[in-house]
Design an enzyme around this catalytic site. Structure first.
Site, PDB file in Angstrom:
ATOM      1  N   ASP A 185       0.845  -1.188   0.000  1.00  0.00           N
ATOM      2  CA  ASP A 185       0.000   0.000   0.000  1.00  0.00           C
ATOM      3  C   ASP A 185       0.881   1.239   0.000  1.00  0.00           C
ATOM      4  O   ASP A 185       1.412   1.654   1.030  1.00  0.00           O
ATOM      5  CB  ASP A 185      -0.927   0.010   1.224  1.00  0.00           C
ATOM      6  CG  ASP A 185      -1.904   1.165   1.161  1.00  0.00           C
ATOM      7  OD1 ASP A 185      -2.821   1.110   0.319  1.00  0.00           O
ATOM      8  OD2 ASP A 185      -1.747   2.122   1.936  1.00  0.00           O
ATOM      9  N   HIS A 199      -6.430  10.173  -2.799  1.00  0.00           N
ATOM     10  CA  HIS A 199      -5.924  10.082  -1.431  1.00  0.00           C
ATOM     11  C   HIS A 199      -6.822  10.803  -0.422  1.00  0.00           C
ATOM     12  O   HIS A 199      -7.092  10.283   0.662  1.00  0.00           O
ATOM     13  CB  HIS A 199      -4.506  10.647  -1.365  1.00  0.00           C
ATOM     14  CG  HIS A 199      -3.682  10.094  -0.254  1.00  0.00           C
ATOM     15  ND1 HIS A 199      -2.321   9.927  -0.334  1.00  0.00           N
ATOM     16  CD2 HIS A 199      -4.019   9.668   0.979  1.00  0.00           C
ATOM     17  CE1 HIS A 199      -1.861   9.414   0.800  1.00  0.00           C
ATOM     18  NE2 HIS A 199      -2.880   9.265   1.611  1.00  0.00           N
TER      19      HIS A 199
END
Length: 326
Positions: A44, A111
């Site tokens: 990730d 994000h």
């Protein structure tokens, strides 16, 4: 026991990934290489973490050593706030791909639901939260970019073959409803903060009903935030007696109990560590299960305690009040 979660695209994402936030650049390549040796297949990453070049080097080394094949890996990255305008989305993912040494990403995510003024790569990369480092007191510079514009550009990345799946981070149900009203390619994954002090039951239920997989970041809660001054050691859920009792009952560590609670809820998790022994510990959660009563006892610890809140840290660190949660 299942070790992957099936996405609405048909792809399967490993339930446990290595979170790369706050892993120092000097340690990132070695951490990735070690994680892949220890069986991790889910990484990730994000532009904003500032270590994608080193993460890419770790991947390259592991592939060269025959530790795994590229098609066995799940690599996620994230679009930063300064690249939301449609003309900046593709260059942003291309930069991440170049840094990671990859031809495509398995998952690319927005994000934050925060659009900021564009910062050219040559001026500052990763751009961070403050557009003008020479004058940090001026704070963040927000931009007026419609959310549908950035999502349409994300969809084009799928059509072009640069990414397989697209998703979002730090969205609430209202933002998800808005996104679903115009998305031609539905989000595959939502990544949000999830741990026993922040269970987000309604958000998880909504995602389940809409076929959106969920990944929990900071699945152990406070420990990631103590060094940042955003949490105290006393806030560690692993010190709760119910967690310690369950750890003893199952012959596991408190961290393993909390992580098991996370995946048993049907969510993926991305705990961060650069220590080999913790990597092994964090993945060793598929040889036991919590009962329904045990799951409820952990969920009952919920305090709606959010450690990662732009409405708090942006004002404290970047001189800008920028709430995204009520």
């Amino acid at each position: 026991m299942l070790t992957t979660i099936k996405l609405n695209s048909g792809d399967e994402m490993p339930l446990v990934g290595l979170g790369l936030w706050k892993i120092d650049r000097a340690d990132a390549a070695g951490s990735v290489r070690e994680a892949l040796r220890n069986g991790y297949r889910h990484l990730d990453s994000a532009c904003d973490y500032g270590n994608e070049v080193e993460v890419g080097e770790g991947i390259r080394q592991a592939l060269a050593e025959g530790t795994c094949r590229r098609d066995e890996l799940w690599v996620t990255s994230k679009l930063w706030n300064t690249y939301h305008a449609k003309e900046h989305v593709r260059p942003a993912v291309e930069r991440s791909l170049r840094d990671l040494g990859l031809d495509s990403l398995d998952l690319y995510m927005i994000h934050f639901p925060i659009a900021m003024e564009y910062v050219p790569f040559e001026r500052q990369y990763p751009p961070g939260w403050i557009s003008d480092l020479a004058h940090p007191e001026r704070g963040m510079k927000l931009a007026k970019v419609p959310r549908h514009e950035v999502w349409e550009a994300m969809e084009e990345l799928v059509r072009s073959g640069l990414v397989r799946n697209i998703g979002i981070c730090n969205y609430n149900t209202a933002l998800l409803r808005d996104l679903l009203s115009y998305a031609k390619i539905r989000p595959a994954v939502l990544q949000v903060e999830l741990h026993p002090y922040l269970t987000q039951e309604k958000l998880l239920r909504f995602c389940h009903e809409e076929g959106i997989a969920v990944t929990g970041f900071s699945p152990l809660g406070a420990p990631s935030y103590v060094p940042l001054g955003a949490a105290s050691l006393e806030e560690s859920v692993m010190e709760q007696q119910v967690v310690r009792d369950l750890a003893q009952r199952h012959g596991k560590t408190p961290a393993q109990v909390v992580l098991r609670w996370g995946v048993q809820r049907g969510t993926a998790i991305v705990p961060k560590t650069s220590k080999s022994e913790r990597m092994v510990e964090n993945r060793s959660i598929f040889d036991f299960a919590l009962t329904d009563d045990e799951m409820r006892s952990i969920s009952a610890l919920n305090r709606n305690r959010r450690f990662n809140d732009p409405g708090v840290f942006c004002e404290a660190a970047f001189h800008t009040f920028c709430p995204i949660y009520e």
